[in-house]
Design an enzyme around this catalytic site. Sequence first.
Site, short mmCIF file in Angstrom:
data_model
loop_
_atom_site.label_atom_id
_atom_site.label_comp_id
_atom_site.label_asym_id
_atom_site.label_seq_id
_atom_site.Cartn_x
_atom_site.Cartn_y
_atom_site.Cartn_z
N GLY A 12 0.79 -1.23 0.00
CA GLY A 12 0.00 0.00 0.00
C GLY A 12 0.82 1.28 0.00
O GLY A 12 0.36 2.30 0.51
N SER A 13 2.00 1.26 -0.62
CA SER A 13 2.80 2.48 -0.61
C SER A 13 2.15 3.59 -1.45
O SER A 13 2.29 4.77 -1.13
CB SER A 13 4.24 2.22 -1.07
OG SER A 13 4.28 1.89 -2.43
N ARG A 65 -15.68 -15.92 -8.69
CA ARG A 65 -15.28 -14.52 -8.88
C ARG A 65 -16.47 -13.57 -8.73
O ARG A 65 -16.37 -12.49 -8.15
CB ARG A 65 -14.66 -14.38 -10.27
CG ARG A 65 -13.75 -13.20 -10.41
CD ARG A 65 -13.11 -13.20 -11.78
NE ARG A 65 -11.95 -14.06 -11.88
CZ ARG A 65 -10.73 -13.75 -11.45
NH1 ARG A 65 -10.53 -12.59 -10.85
NH2 ARG A 65 -9.72 -14.56 -11.60
N MET A 90 -4.54 -6.51 -6.58
CA MET A 90 -4.11 -7.52 -7.54
C MET A 90 -5.19 -8.56 -7.83
O MET A 90 -4.96 -9.76 -7.73
CB MET A 90 -2.81 -8.18 -7.04
CG MET A 90 -1.69 -7.19 -6.77
SD MET A 90 -1.29 -6.13 -8.17
CE MET A 90 -0.18 -7.20 -9.07
N HIS A 109 -0.80 1.38 -13.07
CA HIS A 109 -0.16 0.23 -13.71
C HIS A 109 1.31 0.56 -13.93
O HIS A 109 1.63 1.64 -14.42
CB HIS A 109 -0.84 -0.11 -15.04
CG HIS A 109 -0.24 -1.31 -15.68
ND1 HIS A 109 -0.50 -2.59 -15.23
CD2 HIS A 109 0.64 -1.42 -16.70
CE1 HIS A 109 0.19 -3.45 -15.97
NE2 HIS A 109 0.89 -2.77 -16.86
N GLU A 143 -11.62 -3.95 -20.50
CA GLU A 143 -10.38 -4.49 -21.06
C GLU A 143 -9.23 -4.24 -20.10
O GLU A 143 -8.95 -3.08 -19.76
CB GLU A 143 -10.06 -3.80 -22.39
CG GLU A 143 -10.69 -4.46 -23.59
CD GLU A 143 -10.23 -3.79 -24.86
OE1 GLU A 143 -9.42 -4.38 -25.58
OE2 GLU A 143 -10.68 -2.66 -25.12
N LEU A 144 -8.55 -5.31 -19.71
CA LEU A 144 -7.50 -5.21 -18.68
C LEU A 144 -6.41 -4.20 -19.08
O LEU A 144 -5.85 -4.29 -20.17
CB LEU A 144 -6.86 -6.60 -18.48
CG LEU A 144 -5.85 -6.70 -17.35
CD1 LEU A 144 -6.53 -6.56 -16.00
CD2 LEU A 144 -5.10 -8.03 -17.44
C1 GAR Z 1 2.65 -0.90 -7.71
O1 GAR Z 1 3.91 -0.91 -8.32
C2 GAR Z 1 1.56 -0.91 -8.76
O2 GAR Z 1 1.93 -0.24 -9.94
C3 GAR Z 1 1.41 -2.37 -9.02
O3 GAR Z 1 1.53 -2.98 -7.76
C4 GAR Z 1 2.40 -2.19 -6.95
C5 GAR Z 1 1.71 -1.95 -5.63
O4 GAR Z 1 2.55 -1.31 -4.72
N1 GAR Z 1 0.14 -2.65 -9.62
C6 GAR Z 1 -0.03 -3.57 -10.57
O5 GAR Z 1 0.85 -4.27 -10.99
C7 GAR Z 1 -1.46 -3.67 -11.09
N2 GAR Z 1 -1.49 -4.46 -12.27
P1 GAR Z 1 1.97 -0.66 -3.39
O6 GAR Z 1 1.09 -1.74 -2.72
O7 GAR Z 1 3.17 -0.39 -2.55
O8 GAR Z 1 1.20 0.55 -3.74
#
Ligand code: GAR
Length: 213
Positions: A12-13, A65, A90, A109, A143-144
């Site tokens: 969660g940064s 889902r 995710m 992303h 669309e992903l």
């Molecule tokens: C981040 O780098 C974000 O871009 C990525 O997960 C990380 C989460 O970091 N997201 C994806 O890959 C989505 N497809 P965080 O939990 O420290 O914010």
Amino acid sequence: MKNIVILISGRGSNMEAIVAAQTAERWPARIAAVISNKPEASGLAFAQSHGIPTAVVDHRAYPERDAFDAALQQTVDSFAPDLVVLAGFMRVLTDGFVDHYAQRMINVHPSLLPSFPGLKTHQRALEAGVKLHGATIHFVTAELDLGPILLQGVVPVKAGDDPETLRQRVLAIEHQIYPRAVRWFVEGRVSVAGGLASLTPPEPQWWFATEQA
Ligand code: GAR
């Protein structure tokens, strides 16, 4: 005052960066809740320590889902969100969930979309030999990783980079661009038409890394 609900799966940064900016800059918004699909997500403790309500909808409790997304939607809606912010969330979401939050759900992303949707973006960027890489804040559509692009942050790819060094450089720019994009939204400056996201008044929707690690 707009309600922001942030969805996380782990550290969660990006959520922390948004909370910090909102606190420092006093946007016309409040972080109504931080919700995780994993009870062990470390970002939950940060939110709690900042007095932000948290909730967990554990995807492992829902084999289907659709059932997970329905439960998640119910929890998210209980906080009356104007904006849903996916911050390292995710899970692939069903079309029904995405439609329900159409034009009010954004994602970060770790690539310059439409290059490198999906996973392992930094490794694939290195393998492709791109010289610029970065992160994208975009609206979520069915669309992903392909919804209207709100803001992109650009970093150089350096000689000797490996996926981890590149990941760290991209994450640093994510922390710069995501709060900016959320602020634009809560200030009512964002519109989406024809698959494109624009700003009123206009302002560059890209950001170059200032500190180069
Ligand atoms: C981040 O780098 C974000 O871009 C990525 O997960 C990380 C989460 O970091 N997201 C994806 O890959 C989505 N497809 P965080 O939990 O420290 O914010």
